[in-house]
Design a protein around this motif. Structure first.
Motif, PDB file in Angstrom:
ATOM      1  N   ALA A  42      -7.045   3.391   0.411  1.00 16.67           N
ATOM      2  CA  ALA A  42      -6.936   2.042  -0.248  1.00 16.67           C
ATOM      3  C   ALA A  42      -6.301   2.253  -1.695  1.00 16.67           C
ATOM      4  O   ALA A  42      -5.754   1.420  -2.533  1.00 16.67           O
ATOM      5  CB  ALA A  42      -8.152   1.412  -0.468  1.00 16.67           C
ATOM      6  N   TYR A  43      -6.656   3.541  -2.391  1.00 21.08           N
ATOM      7  CA  TYR A  43      -6.248   3.619  -3.540  1.00 21.08           C
ATOM      8  C   TYR A  43      -4.875   4.952  -3.628  1.00 21.08           C
ATOM      9  O   TYR A  43      -4.781   5.543  -4.689  1.00 21.08           O
ATOM     10  CB  TYR A  43      -7.240   4.113  -4.634  1.00 21.08           C
ATOM     11  N   ASP A  44      -4.335   5.044  -2.533  1.00 21.82           N
ATOM     12  CA  ASP A  44      -3.377   5.994  -2.448  1.00 21.82           C
ATOM     13  C   ASP A  44      -2.151   5.779  -3.415  1.00 21.82           C
ATOM     14  O   ASP A  44      -1.477   6.578  -3.713  1.00 21.82           O
ATOM     15  CB  ASP A  44      -2.657   6.282  -0.970  1.00 21.82           C
ATOM     16  N   ASP A  45      -1.941   4.419  -3.553  1.00 24.12           N
ATOM     17  CA  ASP A  45      -0.625   4.023  -4.421  1.00 24.12           C
ATOM     18  C   ASP A  45      -1.106   3.858  -5.742  1.00 24.12           C
ATOM     19  O   ASP A  45      -2.307   3.214  -6.161  1.00 24.12           O
ATOM     20  CB  ASP A  45      -0.366   2.554  -3.903  1.00 24.12           C
ATOM     21  N   ALA A  46      -0.222   4.141  -6.766  1.00 23.63           N
ATOM     22  CA  ALA A  46      -0.425   4.053  -8.157  1.00 23.63           C
ATOM     23  C   ALA A  46      -0.804   2.531  -8.529  1.00 23.63           C
ATOM     24  O   ALA A  46      -1.616   2.383  -9.492  1.00 23.63           O
ATOM     25  CB  ALA A  46       0.581   4.791  -8.974  1.00 23.63           C
ATOM     26  N   SER A  47       0.062   1.721  -7.900  1.00 22.99           N
ATOM     27  CA  SER A  47      -0.337   0.268  -8.306  1.00 22.99           C
ATOM     28  C   SER A  47      -1.605  -0.198  -7.944  1.00 22.99           C
ATOM     29  O   SER A  47      -2.335  -0.962  -8.490  1.00 22.99           O
ATOM     30  CB  SER A  47       0.795  -0.570  -7.645  1.00 22.99           C
TER      31      SER A  47
END
Length: 217
Positions: free
Chosen positions: A188-193
């Motif tokens: 769920a938080y792999d992307d920096a955004s």
């Protein structure tokens, strides 16, 4: 009789620069292997082979795999300290400076290599004999956060109280959810955004509260 012809080259100890370069290579290789294969799946032989050195040479530096892992954790923590030390916030006021610091700390905690090291640390407590190698205390990163909280308190931006307790509460509220999900394999938080979106809403809740009547309390 003195030797003639080709001069004999004296072999001595490696220079400090060469030793530092070798240490950096060991740390980089070990970090990659631990992060990719875990603690049990990484061997001293694999690290030595990847570094192009003999196993005995590696064991002279690190007497065990646990010692090597702890050195990798310490190295990663020092790099994190250096990254924060190099951070220069454009904000002049204490509260925006605190916000910038906490934002940097969240993104730093979500680094894939650091998540992997934390996962190993918590999953291998028996191997590490319940020691706490991540991070050792006192922690200069937390010291900097405590100083930022203290400055924001002095400016009247946040309420009074034990700055160390407040700093620990703030950072726990911020990093506990995304790091726990990442350590358990969630994406769920792999992307920096996504990490930034989590920071934005959590910062709002921390600073303004979640009660509809918070402004009246």
């Amino acid at each position: 009789m003195k030797p003639t012809g080709t001069a004999m080259t004296r072999v001595g100890r490696p220079s400090k620069a060469a030793q530092d370069a070798a240490s950096e290579k060991i740390m980089a290789v070990a970090m990659e292997l631990f992060a990719d294969r875990g603690f049990a799946g990484t061997s001293m032989e694999q690290v030595a082979s990847r570094c192009g050195m003999g196993k005995d040479t590696l064991y002279r530096r690190f007497p065990s795999k646990v010692a090597l892992f702890e050195a990798v954790v310490e190295h990663a923590h020092r790099r994190a300290v250096d990254r924060l030390a190099d951070m220069r916030s454009a904000a002049e006021e204490p509260l925006p400076r605190l916000k910038a610091l906490m934002q940097a700390m969240l993104h730093m905690n979500m680094d894939a290599d650091l998540i992997a090291l934390k996962r190993i640390t918590f999953s291998e407590t028996v191997v590490f004999e319940k020691r706490e190698p991540f991070p050792r205390q006192p922690d200069p990163i937390m010291d900097r956060l405590i100083d930022a909280v203290r400055a924001a308190q002095a400016a009247g931006s946040i309420r009074a109280g034990d700055p160390a307790a407040l700093a620990n509460h703030l950072i726990h509220c911020l990093v506990a959810l995304p790091t726990s999900i990442a350590m358990l394999g969630g994406d769920a938080y792999d992307d920096a955004s996504a990490v930034q979106a989590h920071f934005d809403i959590t910062w709002l809740w921390l600073m303004e509260g979640v009660s509809a009547q918070a402004s009246n309390l």
